[in-house]
Scaffold this motif. Structure first.
Motif, PDB file in Angstrom:
ATOM      1  N   PRO A 200       0.803  -1.224   0.000  1.00 11.66           N
ATOM      2  CA  PRO A 200       0.000   0.000   0.000  1.00 11.66           C
ATOM      3  C   PRO A 200       0.836   1.275   0.000  1.00 11.66           C
ATOM      4  O   PRO A 200       0.337   2.345  -0.351  1.00 11.66           O
ATOM      5  CB  PRO A 200      -0.832  -0.122   1.283  1.00 11.66           C
ATOM      6  CG  PRO A 200      -0.058  -1.041   2.158  1.00 11.66           C
ATOM      7  CD  PRO A 200       0.637  -2.004   1.237  1.00 11.66           C
ATOM      8  N   ALA A 201       2.106   1.150   0.394  1.00 13.85           N
ATOM      9  CA  ALA A 201       2.976   2.329   0.436  1.00 13.85           C
ATOM     10  C   ALA A 201       3.727   2.542  -0.874  1.00 13.85           C
ATOM     11  O   ALA A 201       4.522   3.477  -0.984  1.00 13.85           O
ATOM     12  CB  ALA A 201       3.976   2.191   1.587  1.00 13.85           C
ATOM     13  N   ARG A 202       3.466   1.693  -1.882  1.00 16.93           N
ATOM     14  CA  ARG A 202       4.237   1.801  -3.116  1.00 16.93           C
ATOM     15  C   ARG A 202       3.990   3.143  -3.807  1.00 16.93           C
ATOM     16  O   ARG A 202       2.923   3.735  -3.689  1.00 16.93           O
ATOM     17  CB  ARG A 202       3.884   0.662  -4.070  1.00 16.93           C
ATOM     18  CG  ARG A 202       2.488   0.728  -4.659  1.00 16.93           C
ATOM     19  CD  ARG A 202       2.167  -0.542  -5.460  1.00 16.93           C
ATOM     20  NE  ARG A 202       0.897  -0.489  -6.137  1.00 16.93           N
ATOM     21  CZ  ARG A 202      -0.265  -0.785  -5.595  1.00 16.93           C
ATOM     22  NH1 ARG A 202      -0.301  -1.157  -4.325  1.00 16.93           N
ATOM     23  NH2 ARG A 202      -1.377  -0.703  -6.293  1.00 16.93           N
ATOM     24  N   ALA A 203       4.986   3.573  -4.548  1.00 14.73           N
ATOM     25  CA  ALA A 203       4.859   4.799  -5.331  1.00 14.73           C
ATOM     26  C   ALA A 203       4.151   4.485  -6.646  1.00 14.73           C
ATOM     27  O   ALA A 203       3.899   3.334  -6.984  1.00 14.73           O
ATOM     28  CB  ALA A 203       6.237   5.394  -5.590  1.00 14.73           C
ATOM     29  N   GLY A 204       3.841   5.510  -7.391  1.00 10.66           N
ATOM     30  CA  GLY A 204       3.201   5.322  -8.686  1.00 10.66           C
ATOM     31  C   GLY A 204       2.277   6.475  -8.993  1.00 10.66           C
ATOM     32  O   GLY A 204       2.091   7.385  -8.176  1.00 10.66           O
ATOM     33  N   LEU A 205       1.722   6.452 -10.179  1.00  9.68           N
ATOM     34  CA  LEU A 205       0.833   7.518 -10.616  1.00  9.68           C
ATOM     35  C   LEU A 205      -0.580   6.984 -10.814  1.00  9.68           C
ATOM     36  O   LEU A 205      -0.774   5.829 -11.190  1.00  9.68           O
ATOM     37  CB  LEU A 205       1.326   8.139 -11.926  1.00  9.68           C
ATOM     38  CG  LEU A 205       2.677   8.843 -11.892  1.00  9.68           C
ATOM     39  CD1 LEU A 205       3.021   9.375 -13.271  1.00  9.68           C
ATOM     40  CD2 LEU A 205       2.696   9.960 -10.867  1.00  9.68           C
ATOM     41  N   PHE A 206      -1.536   7.840 -10.576  1.00 14.96           N
ATOM     42  CA  PHE A 206      -2.938   7.530 -10.811  1.00 14.96           C
ATOM     43  C   PHE A 206      -3.453   8.521 -11.833  1.00 14.96           C
ATOM     44  O   PHE A 206      -3.256   9.733 -11.695  1.00 14.96           O
ATOM     45  CB  PHE A 206      -3.737   7.647  -9.509  1.00 14.96           C
ATOM     46  CG  PHE A 206      -5.216   7.433  -9.691  1.00 14.96           C
ATOM     47  CD1 PHE A 206      -5.744   6.157  -9.695  1.00 14.96           C
ATOM     48  CD2 PHE A 206      -6.073   8.504  -9.876  1.00 14.96           C
ATOM     49  CE1 PHE A 206      -7.107   5.953  -9.865  1.00 14.96           C
ATOM     50  CE2 PHE A 206      -7.423   8.317 -10.050  1.00 14.96           C
ATOM     51  CZ  PHE A 206      -7.941   7.030 -10.043  1.00 14.96           C
ATOM     52  N   ALA A 207      -4.091   8.016 -12.897  1.00 11.57           N
ATOM     53  CA  ALA A 207      -4.570   8.880 -13.974  1.00 11.57           C
ATOM     54  C   ALA A 207      -6.063   8.697 -14.173  1.00 11.57           C
ATOM     55  O   ALA A 207      -6.596   7.589 -14.043  1.00 11.57           O
ATOM     56  CB  ALA A 207      -3.823   8.575 -15.267  1.00 11.57           C
ATOM     57  N   LYS A 208      -6.718   9.795 -14.512  1.00 11.20           N
ATOM     58  CA  LYS A 208      -8.153   9.768 -14.775  1.00 11.20           C
ATOM     59  C   LYS A 208      -8.426  10.651 -15.987  1.00 11.20           C
ATOM     60  O   LYS A 208      -7.963  11.790 -16.049  1.00 11.20           O
ATOM     61  CB  LYS A 208      -8.926  10.285 -13.562  1.00 11.20           C
ATOM     62  CG  LYS A 208     -10.434  10.364 -13.775  1.00 11.20           C
ATOM     63  CD  LYS A 208     -11.112  10.941 -12.545  1.00 11.20           C
ATOM     64  CE  LYS A 208     -12.617  11.041 -12.756  1.00 11.20           C
ATOM     65  NZ  LYS A 208     -13.302  11.603 -11.566  1.00 11.20           N
TER      66      LYS A 208
ATOM     67  N   GLY B 285       0.012  11.494  -7.871  1.00 11.87           N
ATOM     68  CA  GLY B 285       0.663  10.399  -7.177  1.00 11.87           C
ATOM     69  C   GLY B 285      -0.354   9.565  -6.425  1.00 11.87           C
ATOM     70  O   GLY B 285      -1.452  10.030  -6.098  1.00 11.87           O
ATOM     71  N   ARG B 286      -0.029   8.304  -6.160  1.00 13.56           N
ATOM     72  CA  ARG B 286      -0.914   7.430  -5.396  1.00 13.56           C
ATOM     73  C   ARG B 286      -1.145   7.994  -3.994  1.00 13.56           C
ATOM     74  O   ARG B 286      -0.265   8.625  -3.417  1.00 13.56           O
ATOM     75  CB  ARG B 286      -0.296   6.037  -5.257  1.00 13.56           C
ATOM     76  CG  ARG B 286      -0.397   5.171  -6.498  1.00 13.56           C
ATOM     77  CD  ARG B 286       0.251   3.806  -6.241  1.00 13.56           C
ATOM     78  NE  ARG B 286      -0.213   3.246  -4.992  1.00 13.56           N
ATOM     79  CZ  ARG B 286      -1.396   2.620  -4.840  1.00 13.56           C
ATOM     80  NH1 ARG B 286      -2.192   2.471  -5.860  1.00 13.56           N
ATOM     81  NH2 ARG B 286      -1.747   2.132  -3.674  1.00 13.56           N
ATOM     82  N   ASP B 287      -2.320   7.746  -3.461  1.00 17.51           N
ATOM     83  CA  ASP B 287      -2.606   8.141  -2.090  1.00 17.51           C
ATOM     84  C   ASP B 287      -2.023   7.086  -1.161  1.00 17.51           C
ATOM     85  O   ASP B 287      -2.708   6.169  -0.698  1.00 17.51           O
ATOM     86  CB  ASP B 287      -4.116   8.277  -1.869  1.00 17.51           C
ATOM     87  CG  ASP B 287      -4.444   8.774  -0.456  1.00 17.51           C
ATOM     88  OD1 ASP B 287      -3.503   9.079   0.295  1.00 17.51           O
ATOM     89  OD2 ASP B 287      -5.640   8.821  -0.110  1.00 17.51           O
ATOM     90  N   ASN B 288      -0.724   7.208  -0.921  1.00 18.47           N
ATOM     91  CA  ASN B 288      -0.048   6.249  -0.039  1.00 18.47           C
ATOM     92  C   ASN B 288       0.415   6.917   1.255  1.00 18.47           C
ATOM     93  O   ASN B 288       1.267   6.400   1.963  1.00 18.47           O
ATOM     94  CB  ASN B 288       1.134   5.591  -0.770  1.00 18.47           C
ATOM     95  CG  ASN B 288       2.121   6.628  -1.296  1.00 18.47           C
ATOM     96  OD1 ASN B 288       2.020   7.811  -0.988  1.00 18.47           O
ATOM     97  ND2 ASN B 288       3.080   6.191  -2.105  1.00 18.47           N
ATOM     98  N   GLY B 289      -0.159   8.079   1.541  1.00 13.91           N
ATOM     99  CA  GLY B 289       0.246   8.801   2.738  1.00 13.91           C
ATOM    100  C   GLY B 289      -0.329   8.198   4.008  1.00 13.91           C
ATOM    101  O   GLY B 289      -1.454   7.691   4.027  1.00 13.91           O
ATOM    102  N   THR B 290       0.462   8.250   5.054  1.00 12.68           N
ATOM    103  CA  THR B 290       0.009   7.812   6.373  1.00 12.68           C
ATOM    104  C   THR B 290       0.311   8.932   7.365  1.00 12.68           C
ATOM    105  O   THR B 290       1.369   9.573   7.295  1.00 12.68           O
ATOM    106  CB  THR B 290       0.722   6.532   6.824  1.00 12.68           C
ATOM    107  OG1 THR B 290       2.144   6.740   6.777  1.00 12.68           O
ATOM    108  CG2 THR B 290       0.367   5.363   5.925  1.00 12.68           C
ATOM    109  N   PRO B 291      -0.622   9.211   8.274  1.00 12.65           N
ATOM    110  CA  PRO B 291      -0.376  10.301   9.221  1.00 12.65           C
ATOM    111  C   PRO B 291       0.747   9.948  10.176  1.00 12.65           C
ATOM    112  O   PRO B 291       1.005   8.775  10.465  1.00 12.65           O
ATOM    113  CB  PRO B 291      -1.715  10.428   9.960  1.00 12.65           C
ATOM    114  CG  PRO B 291      -2.345   9.084   9.835  1.00 12.65           C
ATOM    115  CD  PRO B 291      -1.900   8.538   8.503  1.00 12.65           C
ATOM    116  N   GLY B 292       1.417  10.975  10.642  1.00  5.87           N
ATOM    117  CA  GLY B 292       2.456  10.765  11.636  1.00  5.87           C
ATOM    118  C   GLY B 292       1.827  10.622  13.014  1.00  5.87           C
ATOM    119  O   GLY B 292       0.848   9.912  13.202  1.00  5.87           O
TER     120      GLY B 292
END
Length: 520
Positions: free
Chosen positions: A358-366, A376-383
């Protein structure tokens, strides 16, 4: 003429699978074989007579093989229009022999990048001569057959080609060079230049399946696999069931992406309907996790998509097959589970092996009218979570907050998720205002309690997650009315103080993440 006999073939391949067998068939039909480097050695080792390209051009291979086919004796034989008198005269004057077949596959650039090779090695795996021959032969497909796909070896092994075959080969060839050049351009633009959004973003995909229809029967559709090497729902192995539809793939992807968030957690089950989770639970076993997820919304689960983070066992398979389910996605399944699913012939079972990171990088296109939105993929996690109320959450409330927050990331905005003891209690998705999502989620929880005969809905004592801030206190008050005791939200509204005051007045514990998860 439409059908052309192959008299001379040029073979230069990186992947040598099947090349010896093809060459043996061609040689048996009297075809002259011309080749280069490692391909020539492989053919000679098989006992075949081969002319080196250097013999044809009169120049030795040089500069570590960089210059070998880039020569008029090669490209003249590929590009000459055979029934053009001037071209024929030029061929005769310069002793340029016609080439009727070219078999080429290119240096493994993408595989080299994927294995993490250093920059110099990546650069050396950019093929120059190969794409040049492919394009020359493809342009002149009226006279020359260009084969870039080993699946087509059997066709040209017959020793002749038709115009229709050559046109198909040419289409595949230009697609192959476009994909190859696109991969190189993407690497230079995004990796080498460290620019996630270059001025030109080449995108190439390979059609993996033609689908019966799209979202609706009047829409045509196909599934295209990306060439980024990332495994996902499109690369899963379908063990059984009907052909996957557009909606099956879309919903199964949503289920897989959510369950992947729990790939290192205890047994977890996700149930998805129309790309929204309607039940998610983590428990001591998959069977228990399924039961808890199903209890959240037994109505929506009918005809849904189920994804789990552990190999399927017989007990879980038996429970799942108790109602109609469209697709089940799992890393694997044991023999007993497979046998139980086999009795449901229409159920599609997909085995993925490992789950995506789930933390992988990559692009999302629409796509939108007139262009594409790329992010960019929504792979953010709160601190570290910020406690903003007088009362801090208990350890259990904090665990439920994190669980609800993870699920809310995968719910269409506006998203509200109630969770208790590692299971969703109610999910409100895709509403035009946050208050309505909070009410819908609470109503669903009450309906679930009524169906199950529980004394009270699971929203009593639950944690509630909101994918974006509460713009007013009304949404939070709806959660209070539903019985929630803890709240997790991004914060950042101009009315944060009003919302915090309402939480304090109700005795709630609330934490801010500083990060939102819109999903449209």
């Amino acid at each position: 003429m439409s059908t052309i006999s192959i008299k001379r073939a040029l073979l230069s391949v990186s992947d040598k699978t099947g090349i010896v067998e093809l060459s043996q068939s061609l040689a048996a039909k009297g075809v002259e074989l011309v080749s280069t480097g490692g391909t020539a050695r492989a053919l000679r080792d098989a006992g075949l007579a081969v002319r080196d390209v250097s013999e044809v051009t009169g120049f030795p291979e040089m500069m570590d093989g960089r210059v070998k086919t880039l020569h008029p004796m090669v490209h003249g034989g590929l590009l000459a229009v055979r029934d053009d008198p001037e071209h024929a005269a030029a061929m005769a004057e310069h002793a340029i022999g016609a080439i009727d077949l070219v078999v080429v596959n290119l240096y493994p650039f993408e595989a080299t990048v994927a294995r993490g090779a250093d920059r110099d090695t990546v650069i050396e795996n950019i093929d120059i001569g190969g794409p040049s021959m492919v394009r020359s032969a493809a342009k002149n497909h009226a006279y020359v057959a260009i084969v870039t796909d080993p699946a087509d070896y059997a066709i040209v092994a017959a020793g002749e080609t038709t115009l229709d075959q050559r046109r198909l080969f040419a289409a595949k060839a230009f697609a192959a060079t476009a994909s190859y050049d696109g991969a190189i351009a993407r690497w230079f633009g995004t990796v080498d230049q460290a620019e996630p959004f270059p001025a030109v973003l080449p995108v190439t995909m390979t059609r993996a399946a033609s689908l019966r229809y799209g979202e609706n029967p009047h829409q045509s559709a196909a599934f295209y696999a990306s060439n980024d090497g990332i495994r996902g729902i499109g690369q899963a192995r379908q063990v059984q069931g009907k052909e996957l539809s557009y909606n099956n793939l879309n919903d199964a992807d949503a289920a897989l992406e959510l369950v992947a968030e729990f790939r290192d957690a205890a047994p977890t089950c996700v149930i998805v309907k129309h790309a929204n989770p309607c039940g998610v639970a983590t428990a001591s076993s998959l069977e228990a996790a399924y039961a808890e997820a199903f209890a959240c919304d037994t109505v929506s689960a009918f005809g849904g998509i189920i994804a789990v983070n552990r190999p399927l066992d017989a007990a879980t398979a038996k429970a799942i097959t108790g109602i109609f389910t469209e697709v089940v996605v799992a890393p694997d399944a044991d023999e007993e589970a497979l046998a139980l699913f086999a009795a449901k012939k229409n159920l599609r079972l997909l085995l993925t092996g490992d789950l995506p990171d789930p933390a992988r990088a990559g692009l999302f296109a629409k796509s939108i009218a007139g262009g594409w939105l790329v992010q960019g993929r929504d792979n953010g996690t709160p601190g570290e979570l910020k406690v903003v109320t007088k009362r801090a959450p208990t350890e259990q409330e904090l665990a439920d907050c994190r669980f609800a927050w993870t699920v809310a990331k995968h719910v269409k905005s506006n998203a509200i998720v109630y969770a208790k003891d590692g299971a969703t209690a109610g999910v409100g998705a895709g509403q035009m205002n946050r208050l309505e999502s909070a009410r819908i989620a609470a109503r669903k929880a009450k309906d679930a309690a009524d169906k199950a005969g529980w004394a009270m809905p699971r929203t009593i004592g639950s944690a509630v997650a909101s994918d974006a801030f509460f713009p007013f206190a009304d949404g939070l008050l709806a959660a209070v009315e539903a019985g929630a005791t803890a709240v997790i939200q991004p914060g950042g509204s101009i009315r944060d103080e009003e919302v915090i005051a309402a939480a304090d007045a109700a005795g709630l514990a609330m934490v801010f993440t500083g990060m939102r998860h819109f999903r449209h």
